[in-house]
Design a protein around this motif. Structure first.
Motif, PDB file in Angstrom:
ATOM      1  N   UNK A  11      53.208  63.387  17.448  1.00  0.00           N
ATOM      2  CA  UNK A  11      51.746  63.347  17.558  1.00  0.00           C
ATOM      3  C   UNK A  11      51.181  61.950  17.342  1.00  0.00           C
ATOM      4  N   UNK A  12      52.033  60.988  17.031  1.00  0.00           N
ATOM      5  CA  UNK A  12      51.591  59.629  16.700  1.00  0.00           C
ATOM      6  C   UNK A  12      51.552  58.749  17.949  1.00  0.00           C
ATOM      7  N   UNK A  13      50.432  58.102  18.193  1.00  0.00           N
ATOM      8  CA  UNK A  13      50.359  57.077  19.231  1.00  0.00           C
ATOM      9  C   UNK A  13      51.006  55.833  18.636  1.00  0.00           C
ATOM     10  N   UNK A  14      52.041  55.330  19.299  1.00  0.00           N
ATOM     11  CA  UNK A  14      52.782  54.193  18.762  1.00  0.00           C
ATOM     12  C   UNK A  14      52.404  52.874  19.420  1.00  0.00           C
ATOM     13  N   UNK A  15      51.566  52.949  20.457  1.00  0.00           N
ATOM     14  CA  UNK A  15      51.128  51.726  21.112  1.00  0.00           C
ATOM     15  C   UNK A  15      50.626  52.012  22.515  1.00  0.00           C
ATOM     16  N   UNK A  16      50.389  50.934  23.240  1.00  0.00           N
ATOM     17  CA  UNK A  16      49.906  51.064  24.612  1.00  0.00           C
ATOM     18  C   UNK A  16      50.314  49.855  25.430  1.00  0.00           C
ATOM     19  N   UNK A  17      50.252  50.029  26.744  1.00  0.00           N
ATOM     20  CA  UNK A  17      50.466  48.944  27.686  1.00  0.00           C
ATOM     21  C   UNK A  17      49.410  49.066  28.772  1.00  0.00           C
ATOM     22  N   UNK A  18      48.771  47.960  29.086  1.00  0.00           N
ATOM     23  CA  UNK A  18      47.765  47.921  30.145  1.00  0.00           C
ATOM     24  C   UNK A  18      48.196  46.832  31.119  1.00  0.00           C
ATOM     25  N   UNK A  19      48.270  47.196  32.411  1.00  0.00           N
ATOM     26  CA  UNK A  19      48.746  46.223  33.392  1.00  0.00           C
ATOM     27  C   UNK A  19      48.039  46.373  34.734  1.00  0.00           C
ATOM     28  N   UNK A  20      48.040  45.285  35.458  1.00  0.00           N
ATOM     29  CA  UNK A  20      47.497  45.273  36.801  1.00  0.00           C
ATOM     30  C   UNK A  20      46.013  44.944  36.838  1.00  0.00           C
ATOM     31  N   UNK A  21      45.538  44.763  38.053  1.00  0.00           N
ATOM     32  CA  UNK A  21      44.131  44.472  38.291  1.00  0.00           C
ATOM     33  C   UNK A  21      43.488  45.675  38.955  1.00  0.00           C
ATOM     34  N   UNK A  22      42.301  46.017  38.542  1.00  0.00           N
ATOM     35  CA  UNK A  22      41.659  47.215  39.078  1.00  0.00           C
ATOM     36  C   UNK A  22      41.358  47.097  40.563  1.00  0.00           C
ATOM     37  N   UNK A  23      40.947  45.925  41.003  1.00  0.00           N
ATOM     38  CA  UNK A  23      40.612  45.741  42.406  1.00  0.00           C
ATOM     39  C   UNK A  23      39.252  46.296  42.788  1.00  0.00           C
ATOM     40  N   UNK A  24      38.425  46.593  41.809  1.00  0.00           N
ATOM     41  CA  UNK A  24      37.088  47.133  42.080  1.00  0.00           C
ATOM     42  C   UNK A  24      36.201  46.101  42.776  1.00  0.00           C
ATOM     43  N   UNK A  25      36.305  44.856  42.342  1.00  0.00           N
ATOM     44  CA  UNK A  25      35.485  43.786  42.920  1.00  0.00           C
ATOM     45  C   UNK A  25      36.233  42.460  42.740  1.00  0.00           C
ATOM     46  N   UNK A  26      35.655  41.390  43.246  1.00  0.00           N
ATOM     47  CA  UNK A  26      36.246  40.076  43.103  1.00  0.00           C
ATOM     48  C   UNK A  26      36.314  39.672  41.631  1.00  0.00           C
ATOM     49  N   UNK A  27      37.243  38.788  41.333  1.00  0.00           N
ATOM     50  CA  UNK A  27      37.370  38.271  39.979  1.00  0.00           C
ATOM     51  C   UNK A  27      36.037  37.697  39.521  1.00  0.00           C
ATOM     52  N   UNK A  28      35.642  38.036  38.325  1.00  0.00           N
ATOM     53  CA  UNK A  28      34.373  37.587  37.781  1.00  0.00           C
ATOM     54  C   UNK A  28      33.236  38.568  37.991  1.00  0.00           C
ATOM     55  N   UNK A  29      33.437  39.531  38.899  1.00  0.00           N
ATOM     56  CA  UNK A  29      32.406  40.536  39.170  1.00  0.00           C
ATOM     57  C   UNK A  29      32.955  41.952  39.027  1.00  0.00           C
ATOM     58  N   UNK A  30      34.191  42.080  38.548  1.00  0.00           N
ATOM     59  CA  UNK A  30      34.865  43.370  38.468  1.00  0.00           C
ATOM     60  C   UNK A  30      34.505  44.070  37.149  1.00  0.00           C
ATOM     61  N   UNK A  31      33.559  45.013  37.223  1.00  0.00           N
ATOM     62  CA  UNK A  31      33.093  45.691  36.012  1.00  0.00           C
ATOM     63  C   UNK A  31      34.151  46.611  35.416  1.00  0.00           C
ATOM     64  N   UNK A  32      35.031  47.151  36.237  1.00  0.00           N
ATOM     65  CA  UNK A  32      36.103  48.013  35.720  1.00  0.00           C
ATOM     66  C   UNK A  32      37.074  47.168  34.901  1.00  0.00           C
ATOM     67  N   UNK A  33      37.484  46.040  35.454  1.00  0.00           N
ATOM     68  CA  UNK A  33      38.381  45.137  34.737  1.00  0.00           C
ATOM     69  C   UNK A  33      37.742  44.639  33.443  1.00  0.00           C
TER      70      UNK A  33
END
Length: 107
Positions: A11-33
């Motif tokens: 039941x224990x969360x031992x960590x996380x990994x986040x990777x990649x680019x969302x691709x929602x918008x251009x760099x600097x304007x990507x609200x998801x990222x």
């Protein structure tokens, strides 16, 4: 697409990994990222700087990946688990709003 993985042992969360680019918008304007980056930064700071957990953090710029791994036990375990659960809920909500740009998995 950004991939968010939460690692569990029982039941224990031992960590996380986040990777990649969302691709929602251009760099600097990507609200998801931006939303993902903000929550990752806040959670890492809370776990390590506020709770003093000394979690291992690895950043791989070439893969756009950050991985956080908790030690086997933490003094502020309940607080840290609540913070990680809150992060997961937040990212799931973000995924529900932007399903083509983020995925959230428990592994």
């Amino acid at each position: 697409m950004t991939r968010c993985e939460f690692f569990r042992e029982n039941e224990r969360i031992t960590g996380f990994s986040v990777s990649g680019h969302s691709g929602y918008a251009e760099s600097g304007a990507d609200i998801v990222c931006a939303a993902i980056s903000a929550v990752v930064t806040m959670v890492e700071a809370t776990i390590n700087d506020v709770c003093g957990a000394k979690a291992k953090v690895r950043v791989k710029e070439e893969d756009a990946r950050i991985t956080l791994t908790l030690p086997a036990s933490c003094e502020e375990e309940d607080t840290i688990q609540a913070v990680l659960a809150g992060m997961m809920v937040y990212l799931i909500d973000l995924r529900d709003q932007y399903p083509d740009f983020i995925e959230v998995l428990e592994v």
